[in-house]
Design a protein around this motif. Structure first.
Motif, PDB file in Angstrom:
ATOM      1  N   LEU A  59      63.895   3.388  12.098  1.00 18.34           N
ATOM      2  CA  LEU A  59      63.417   4.332  13.103  1.00 18.34           C
ATOM      3  C   LEU A  59      62.938   3.606  14.357  1.00 18.34           C
ATOM      4  N   LYS A  69      65.529   8.751  26.553  1.00 15.11           N
ATOM      5  CA  LYS A  69      65.001   9.877  25.786  1.00 15.11           C
ATOM      6  C   LYS A  69      63.594   9.553  25.307  1.00 15.11           C
ATOM      7  N   LEU A  73      61.092  12.736  20.824  1.00 18.23           N
ATOM      8  CA  LEU A  73      62.286  13.444  20.380  1.00 18.23           C
ATOM      9  C   LEU A  73      62.638  13.069  18.941  1.00 18.23           C
ATOM     10  N   LEU A  74      62.635  11.776  18.640  1.00 22.00           N
ATOM     11  CA  LEU A  74      62.961  11.315  17.293  1.00 22.00           C
ATOM     12  C   LEU A  74      61.942  11.835  16.286  1.00 22.00           C
ATOM     13  N   THR A  75      60.667  11.816  16.669  1.00 25.52           N
ATOM     14  CA  THR A  75      59.612  12.303  15.774  1.00 25.52           C
ATOM     15  C   THR A  75      59.818  13.772  15.448  1.00 25.52           C
ATOM     16  N   ASN A  76      60.214  14.555  16.446  1.00 20.73           N
ATOM     17  CA  ASN A  76      60.457  15.977  16.215  1.00 20.73           C
ATOM     18  C   ASN A  76      61.676  16.215  15.335  1.00 20.73           C
ATOM     19  N   ILE A  77      62.698  15.398  15.491  1.00 22.01           N
ATOM     20  CA  ILE A  77      63.886  15.530  14.640  1.00 22.01           C
ATOM     21  C   ILE A  77      63.504  15.305  13.174  1.00 22.01           C
ATOM     22  N   VAL A  78      62.701  14.266  12.936  1.00 21.14           N
ATOM     23  CA  VAL A  78      62.232  14.000  11.571  1.00 21.14           C
ATOM     24  C   VAL A  78      61.379  15.157  11.063  1.00 21.14           C
ATOM     25  N   ILE A  80      61.498  18.316  11.883  1.00 16.71           N
ATOM     26  CA  ILE A  80      62.353  19.475  11.561  1.00 16.71           C
ATOM     27  C   ILE A  80      63.016  19.277  10.195  1.00 16.71           C
ATOM     28  N   GLY A  81      63.490  18.054   9.950  1.00 16.99           N
ATOM     29  CA  GLY A  81      64.070  17.755   8.642  1.00 16.99           C
ATOM     30  C   GLY A  81      63.052  17.934   7.524  1.00 16.99           C
ATOM     31  N   ILE A 175      55.099  19.716  15.631  1.00 18.90           N
ATOM     32  CA  ILE A 175      56.154  19.796  16.647  1.00 18.90           C
ATOM     33  C   ILE A 175      55.598  20.287  17.980  1.00 18.90           C
TER      34      ILE A 175
END
Length: 405
Positions: A59, A69, A73-78, A80-81, A175
Motif C-alpha cells: 500500500l 492523486k 483516495l487509496l484509504t477510501n478504496i480500502v 469501501i472494500g 469515508i
C-alpha cells in the motif's frame, strides 16, 4: 482553517479506532460464538497480522506512485472494500473455511491502514496549518472507549451480529471524515498560496533511501524496534484475549467492553497533553517510563484474581500506551531525516504488528494447553526483557546518528 483540519483529522482517527475496536477487540468474542477454539482464533489473528505486514509496504508503494492523486483516495478504496467484507459476516452461522478467509482478509486490511492513517497527519499538515497528532489520536481513544463500552453491552444483550452492524456504520463515518480532511487541506493550501509545496512529491522523496542504508544509519533504532515487539506482545495479548482472561476470573463480554473503554479513557491525558509533557520530558525518558508501566500492568494482571484487581492493574495504562506511542512517533521525527522517517515509522508499526502475530499464535495454543495465567506470565517476562533493552539502547540512538552524520 487550522481548527477545522484538526477536527476532521480527529474524526479520521476516531472512526478508524472505533472500527479497530469492533473488529479486533471483539474478534475473540465473535469467533468463539461461531465455535472456533482459542488455538484456531490465534491462528486467524496471526495470519491476519502477517497479511498486514505484507500489505503495508504494498500500500505504501501504491501511495508513492499516486503522484497526482490524494493519499486519501487509496484509504477510501480500502474502506469501501471493508464495508462489503464486514457485511458478509452476517452470512455465517458457524465456523467455515470461507469465514476464516474473510475474517483474515478484513483484519489484515484494517491493520494495514494504521500507518497510513498516521501518515495522513504529516501528509496534510503544513507550517501554517499544523495537525496536532496527540490531540487527534486522543479523540481516537475517546471514540474507541465509547465504542467498546457500548458494543460490549450490545453484544451481551443482542448477540454478535451487533459487531458487523457497528463496523459498517463506522466505515461510512471513516469515508466521510477522510473526504472532509482532504477538502479542508486543499483549501488551506490554496488560501495560504503556498506555491512551493507539493505534498505528493514530498511524500515520494521520503521513500528514496534504501533499506540497507536505513539500517546502516539507524542500527540502534532497529534494536529498539525489536524491544517494541517484545513490549507490545502483552498489549496484543490483552487486545486479542481479554475475554478469555476475564472469564478466568469470572468476567463476561459486557465487562470486557467496559475494561477496553476504561483503558482508552486512561490514555486521554497522555495523548491530549503530550505536546506540553514533551516540553518537560525527553522522548527517551518517556519511553523508559512507559516501558516500566507496561511491565507492571501485565504482571499485576497476571496476579489478579478478580475483575476488580484487573482494573487496578490497568491503571498503568495512564502512562504506558499514550506516552510510548507518542514518544516513538516523535522520536522518529527527532532523530531521522525526512527521507528516512517514513521507513522509521513503518518499522515501528511493523514490529507492533509482528508482536500481534506472535501473541496470536502463541496465545491461542497456550490458552488451550495451560490457561490464561500461563499466557500472562509469558507476556510479563517478555515485557521485562523489552524494557531492559529500551533502557540499554534508547539513549544511544541520537548519539550514534550524530556520529554517522
Amino acid at each position: 482553517m487550522k481548527k477545522s483540519l484538526n477536527i476532521s483529522y480527529s474524526a479520521v482517527q476516531g472512526s478508524y479506532w472505533m472500527y479497530f475496536g469492533a473488529i479486533m477487540s471483539f474478534a475473540s468474542v465473535f469467533l468463539l460464538s461461531k465455535d472456533y477454539t482459542n488455538s484456531e482464533i490465534g491462528v486467524i489473528l496471526a495470519l491476519s497480522s502477517i497479511g498486514a505486514v505484507i500489505l503495508q509496504p504494498i500500500l505504501a508503494d501504491m501511495v508513492d506512485k499516486m503522484e497526482q492523486k490524494p493519499l486519501i483516495l487509496l484509504t477510501n478504496i480500502v474502506a469501501i472494500g471493508l464495508i462489503f467484507g464486514t457485511a458478509s459476516l452476517y452470512l455465517f452461522k458457524m465456523k467455515s473455511l470461507t469465514l476464516t478467509i474473510v475474517f483474515i482478509t478484513l483484519a489484515a486490511f484494517m491493520s494495514s491502514l494504521q500507518p497510513i492513517v498516521t501518515s495522513i497527519a504529516f501528509h496534510y499538515s503544513t507550517a501554517r496549518n499544523p495537525i496536532n497528532f496527540g490531540m487527534s489520536r486522543s479523540f481516537g481513544s475517546v471514540s474507541y472507549a465509547a465504542m467498546t463500552s457500548i458494543l460490549g453491552a450490545m453484544v451481551y444483550k443482542y448477540g454478535t451480529n451487533a459487531i458487523p452492524t457497528a463496523g459498517i456504520i463506522i466505515l461510512f463515518l471513516l469515508i466521510v471524515s477522510l473526504l472532509t480532511t482532504a477538502s479542508i487541506s486543499k483549501k488551506a493550501v490554496i488560501e495560504a498560496d503556498i506555491d512551493n509545496i507539493d505534498l505528493n512529491k514530498m511524500q515520494k522523496s521520503q521513500q528514496k533511501i534504501s533499506l540497507a542504508e536505513f539500517i546502516r544509519r539507524n542500527k540502534n533504532f532497529v534494536i529498539f524496534s525489536f524491544a517494541v515487539m517484545l513490549i507490545f506482545f502483552q498489549n496484543s495479548v490483552l487486545n486479542s484475549y481479554l475475554i478469555q482472561i476475564l472469564e478466568n476470573v469470572g468476567g463476561n463480554s459486557n465487562q470486557m467492553g467496559q475494561l477496553f473503554s476504561f483503558m482508552a479513557v486512561l490514555e486521554l491525558p497522555g495523548l491530549f497533553f503530550f505536546t506540553q509533557i514533551r516540553k518537560k520530558l525527553s522522548c527517551q525518558f518517556m519511553l523508559k517510563l512507559s516501558s516500566v508501566a507496561f511491565s507492571f500492568k501485565i504482571f499485576l494482571t497476571y496476579l489478579a484474581g478478580s475483575v476488580s484487581f484487573i482494573y487496578i492493574a490497568f491503571l498503568f495504562q495512564l502512562i504506558s500506551f499514550p506516552l510510548f506511542l507518542s514518544s516513538s512517533v516523535h522520536l522518529v521525527d527527532e532523530v531521522m531525516d525526512k527521507n528516512e522517517a517514513v521507513k522509521g515509522q513503518s518499522l515501528i508499526t511493523s514490529m507492533m504488528t509482528l508482536s500481534t502475530v506472535f501473541a496470536s499464535f502463541i496465545g491461542g495454543f497456550v490458552l488451550d494447553l495451560s490457561g490464561a495465567s500461563s499466557l500472562l506470565l509469558i507476556s510479563s517476562v517478555l515485557a521485562v526483557i523489552g524494557t531492559i533493552v529500551v533502557f540499554v539502547i534508547i539513549d544511544k540512538i541520537k548519539d550514534s546518528k550524530s556520529l554517522i552524520e
